[in-house]
Design a protein around this motif. Structure first.
Motif, short mmCIF file in Angstrom:
data_model
loop_
_atom_site.label_atom_id
_atom_site.label_comp_id
_atom_site.label_asym_id
_atom_site.label_seq_id
_atom_site.Cartn_x
_atom_site.Cartn_y
_atom_site.Cartn_z
N ARG A 25 6.92 -4.86 9.41
CA ARG A 25 5.78 -4.45 10.24
C ARG A 25 4.58 -5.28 9.81
O ARG A 25 4.35 -5.48 8.62
N THR A 91 0.26 -13.11 33.60
CA THR A 91 0.78 -11.78 33.27
C THR A 91 2.20 -11.85 32.72
O THR A 91 2.87 -10.83 32.59
N GLY A 94 3.97 -9.44 30.18
CA GLY A 94 4.21 -8.05 30.58
C GLY A 94 5.71 -7.77 30.72
O GLY A 94 6.18 -6.67 30.45
N CYS A 95 6.46 -8.77 31.16
CA CYS A 95 7.89 -8.56 31.44
C CYS A 95 8.82 -9.46 30.64
O CYS A 95 10.02 -9.24 30.62
N THR A 103 11.89 -6.42 30.83
CA THR A 103 12.29 -6.23 32.22
C THR A 103 12.88 -7.52 32.79
O THR A 103 13.86 -7.49 33.52
N PRO A 142 7.33 -11.13 40.57
CA PRO A 142 6.28 -11.42 41.55
C PRO A 142 5.97 -12.91 41.63
O PRO A 142 6.25 -13.65 40.69
N GLY A 176 2.76 -5.53 15.28
CA GLY A 176 4.12 -5.39 15.77
C GLY A 176 5.12 -5.31 14.65
O GLY A 176 4.76 -5.16 13.47
N THR A 177 6.38 -5.39 15.05
CA THR A 177 7.48 -5.31 14.09
C THR A 177 8.53 -6.33 14.50
O THR A 177 8.75 -6.53 15.67
N GLN B 283 -1.43 6.60 15.81
CA GLN B 283 -0.26 5.80 16.15
C GLN B 283 0.77 5.82 15.02
O GLN B 283 0.44 5.51 13.87
N LEU B 285 3.45 4.52 12.65
CA LEU B 285 3.73 3.17 12.15
C LEU B 285 5.12 3.04 11.54
O LEU B 285 5.80 2.04 11.73
N LYS B 299 -1.49 5.67 11.91
CA LYS B 299 -2.80 5.04 11.80
C LYS B 299 -3.80 5.87 12.60
O LYS B 299 -3.58 6.14 13.78
N LYS B 322 10.60 0.29 19.33
CA LYS B 322 10.95 -1.04 18.84
C LYS B 322 10.03 -1.50 17.73
O LYS B 322 10.40 -2.28 16.88
N LYS B 323 8.78 -1.05 17.79
CA LYS B 323 7.78 -1.54 16.83
C LYS B 323 7.70 -0.68 15.58
O LYS B 323 6.85 -0.90 14.73
N ILE B 324 8.53 0.38 15.51
CA ILE B 324 8.40 1.32 14.40
C ILE B 324 9.62 1.23 13.48
O ILE B 324 10.72 1.64 13.87
N TYR B 343 13.14 -1.10 31.51
CA TYR B 343 12.32 -0.22 32.36
C TYR B 343 11.83 -0.96 33.59
O TYR B 343 11.60 -2.17 33.54
N ASP B 344 11.63 -0.23 34.68
CA ASP B 344 10.96 -0.79 35.85
C ASP B 344 9.55 -1.16 35.46
O ASP B 344 8.92 -0.44 34.69
N GLN B 345 9.07 -2.26 36.00
CA GLN B 345 7.67 -2.63 35.75
C GLN B 345 6.95 -2.61 37.08
O GLN B 345 7.23 -3.42 37.95
N GLY B 397 5.25 -5.33 38.64
CA GLY B 397 4.30 -5.49 37.54
C GLY B 397 3.68 -6.87 37.57
O GLY B 397 4.35 -7.84 37.91
N GLY B 398 2.39 -6.95 37.24
CA GLY B 398 1.73 -8.24 37.18
C GLY B 398 1.14 -8.71 38.49
O GLY B 398 0.63 -9.82 38.59
N ASP B 428 -1.63 -1.40 36.17
CA ASP B 428 -0.43 -2.23 35.98
C ASP B 428 0.30 -1.73 34.72
O ASP B 428 -0.14 -1.99 33.61
N SER B 430 2.98 -2.73 33.48
CA SER B 430 3.64 -3.76 32.66
C SER B 430 2.69 -4.30 31.59
O SER B 430 3.11 -4.97 30.67
N GLN B 433 -0.64 -0.88 26.94
CA GLN B 433 -0.35 -1.05 25.51
C GLN B 433 0.69 -0.03 25.00
O GLN B 433 1.54 -0.36 24.19
N HIS B 436 4.59 1.14 28.28
CA HIS B 436 4.97 -0.14 28.84
C HIS B 436 6.10 0.06 29.84
O HIS B 436 7.25 0.22 29.47
#
Lengths: 215, 494
Positions: A25, A91, A94-95, A103, A142, A176-177, B283, B285, B299, B322-324, B343-345, B397-398, B428, B430, B433, B436
């Motif tokens: 981390r 963007t 984002g995906c 995604t 998109p 992040g990790t 959050q 961690l 945190k 994923k980040k933990i 996931y759908d964005q 998304g986007g 949006d 996507s 923070q 997501h």
């Protein structure tokens, strides 16, 4: 006016030494005289990247120091790929991610499917401009009509180059990790070089590199 | 009756919680024996108050924490963002005259959403019917078609393919055409013993066979095979999902609803009841799953803190998980789910217009554009007493919302000069923070199901997993409440 100050932070208890397959981390502190400080949420996360590189060490103990020094020196001189700079302002992240499937397909999946040739750069560039559907499952991408052809070609180049790099990862964001790879055969020890970078609104780049010892 | 039960329950909870270790059990029994409820009395003897950390204050985290609190457990909810509700997000700011829009989870159904409906009754919330699929117009190859015209086109296609066979024709006399697959899937339903277990009931081999093969094998006509598709969908997955739909009544026409004031009214109600048990801006961690409890590093306003408890209800989506780092590391199967669940964005765009301008064109505003910058649009918050309207549009998304507006105007099926849109808002997912993306994708590709199921829902030691992703169907608020209740029960029984 100096470059932004960038500092990689890891949890204190690990002493930069990690086991194979462990999770790491991290967070990145950024301080810039004009933009402000990440501590106060003043830094655009989309401009912050962590580049991770794995360096396997095969026996030669005496070479370790030299290899790493050279590599660190190189890391300090590196400038940002034009394609990455363009992606940050769009963007894309984002995906899409470098090696992980979100995604949309990862850069490595794209590079696996399409060799880095001028034909593929053109076709990929078209997909970015006009969007695509059905090439990677049912998900729709998109269109990006705000970009020019030469810009999307730069992005395509970056995706194919970065995606093809096996021991190199790029992750956006201030924290992040990531997971250290599984121990490769015939190798007892390796290093991870982490390089965090930030490009300020005045286009000044600051970075910080650290070494993780992997055993 | 309800009140009395509750009072006894709270008292029992207090006894067992405060003094379980020092109070002789006989004394507790004597005390509770003065009450007439023998069931509750027994409960008090075995009840052990648990300390539970709930990660995430989305609808599943709040629902799970609420259930645990009601059972008398001590809960702390850690939420990374500064608000309650996660993907349930009702926005009022920026819209005039009391209009609002649900940028996240948009509707629920009846039949279906049984657990969700229970809370609406318990909290006495106002439910409104939602007609965003009525009188719809759909743009196909540049032409706007009514549902009837689409049906006619479908019928023509079927005719061109040689028509349905007699069995299919008979079925379609009593069922809508979109249910045709059930003719071939229903015979498999009786074999299921549990809607959460598609494996081990003799169908395992179907995971690697396309459902189109089953249609063929069971005598479907050429027209049915062509219109049903499914050459890339696992038969086991298709049969299992159809079974769940059948069980919940979605295989018959169902009605759509939303909450008056926005769907966030429910998550707000959970939050109000949980009070300061919910800690915002905390959050997660790191999580350590120990022999006797869990330790969580989190945190709070930049400062790293630690909290421990008996169990964790992990109600974070996999994008956050994923980040933990979790210690000891998750099983490879569980890790695979976290690494690979998609996931759908979606970008949600809200237009505010000065009037119901489409009425001048004698049109419905339930429009399916099928445009890269605008998939659908419909009206929301239509009960608000104002001439103004809020319209909800969906795009990948986007998407730049001004391109969505441009697409809306360019391909609008009426007179463009009637359009009086005056405001554009956007969310949006996507680029969010913490939340997501939207709904998780299915596991329908050949050979995929066993990679994800049942590992998506299995606990890791003292860590139990809930969330809209962690149920057998991905419909957001239903899956979130179902999985939250499952986890509350798992922890209760643990």
């Amino acid at each position: 006016m100096g470059s932004p100050q960038v500092k990689i932070r890891l949890p204190q208890d690990t002493a930069n030494s990690y086991e194979w397959n462990a999770f790491v981390r991290y967070s990145i502190d950024v301080l810039d005289t004009i933009d402000g400080a990440s501590k106060y949420g003043e830094i655009n996360e989309g401009e912050v990247f962590l580049e991770i590189e794995f360096i396997p060490i095969e026996n030669a103990e005496e070479l370790v120091e030299k290899v790493l020094k050279d590599r660190l020196k190189k890391a300090k001189k590196e400038t940002e790929h034009m394609g990455l700079a363009l992606m940050k302002n769009s963007t894309c992240f984002g995906c899409h991610a470098d090696k992980a499937t979100h995604t949309g397909p990862s850069f490595s999946e794209i590079a696996d499917r399409y060799e880095n040739t001028s034909t593929h750069i053109v076709s990929l560039s078209n997909s970015i401009l006009e969007g695509s559907k059905g090439l990677w499952g049912n998900t729709e991408m998109p269109s990006n009509p705000d970009l020019t052809v030469s810009e999307t070609e730069q992005i395509s180049k970056f995706i194919l180059e970065q995606g093809a790099k096996k021991n190199n990862w790029i992750i956006p964001g201030l924290e992040g990790t990531f997971r250290i790879i599984e121990k490769p055969k015939n190798i007892e020890q390796g290093f991870y070089i982490l390089t965090a970078s930030y490009t300020s609104t005045s286009k000044m780049r600051g970075q910080d590199s650290i070494l993780l010892n992997i055993r | 009756m309800k009140n009395i039960n509750r009072r006894i329950f709270i008292r029992n909870t207090l006894y067992s919680g405060l003094s379980a270790s020092i109070m002789p059990s006989q004394l507790m029994a004597n005390d509770t024996a003065t009450h007439s409820e023998t069931i509750l009395e027994n409960k008090s003897r075995t009840f052990r108050k648990k300390r539970v950390i709930v990660a995430g204050a989305g609808i599943s985290g709040l629902c799970c924490a609420y259930e645990l609190m009601k059972k008398g457990h001590e809960v702390v909810v850690l939420e990374a963002s500064g608000r309650l509700g996660g993907a349930v997000l009702s926005v009022h700011d920026g819209l005039a005259d009391g209009l609002y829009a649900d940028f996240g989870a948009e509707n629920f159904t009846q039949p279906g959403y049984e657990n969700y409906w229970r809370y609406l009754k318990e909290f006495n919330l106002t439910v409104l019917p939602y007609f965003h699929r009525k009188n719809r117009l759909t743009r196909i190859d540049g032409v706007w078609l009514t549902d009837e015209a689409q049906k006619a086109a479908y019928n023509q296609k079927v005719k061109d393919l040689g028509g349905f066979n007699s069995k299919e024709k008979e079925f379609l006399l009593a069922n809508p055409s979109y249910d045709l697959s059930f003719l071939y899937l229903e015979p498999y339903f009786d074999t299921f013993k549990n809607e959460y277990q598609p494996f081990g009931i003799g169908f395992d081999h179907l995971e690697n066979i396309p459902i189109s093969e089953i249609y063929k094998q069971d005598g479907a006509s050429k027209a049915a095979i062509a219109t049903l598709g499914g050459s890339k969908t696992s038969a086991l997955y298709a049969i299992w999902q159809a079974y769940i739909m059948h069980l919940r009544g979605y295989d018959k026409p169902f009605k759509l609803f939303r909450l008056k004031g926005g769907n966030q009214v429910l998550t707000n109600e959970f939050g109000r009841r949980l009070g300061s048990r919910v800690r915002l801006d905390c959050q997660v961690l790191e999580i350590v799953n120990g022999e006797t409890g869990v330790i969580v590093k989190y945190k709070e306003f930049g400062e790293t803190k630690e909290i421990s408890a008996d169990y964790m209800a992990c109600c974070l989506r996999t994008t956050a998980l994923k980040k933990i780092p979790i210690k000891p590391t998750l099983s490879p199967k569980k890790q695979f789910v976290i690494d690979n669940l998609a996931y759908d964005q979606t970008t949600r765009i809200v237009f505010q217009a000065r009037s119901k301008f489409w009425l001048k064109d004698k049109l419905s505003i339930n429009l399916t554009y099928n445009h890269p910058a605008l998939t659908h649009i419909w009206q929301v918050a239509d009960e608000v007493a104002t001439e103004r309207v809020s319209l909800m549009a969906k795009a990948p998304g986007g998407t730049n919302p001004l391109r969505t507006l441009e697409a809306f105007k360019e391909f609008y099926p009426g007179n463009k000069s009637n359009i009086d849109i005056e405001q554009v808002l956007v969310k949006d997912w996507s680029s969010d923070q913490f939340v997501h993306g939207c709904e998780r994708h299915g596991f329908g590709d050949l050979g995929e199901l066993s990679k994800f199921w049942p590992h998506t829902t299995t606990p890791h030691g003292r860590i139990h997993f809930a969330g809209a992703y962690a149920d057998n169907r991905s419909w957001g608020m239903e899956a979130a409440t179902n999985s939250a209740i499952r986890v509350a029960l798992e922890i209760e029984k643990a």
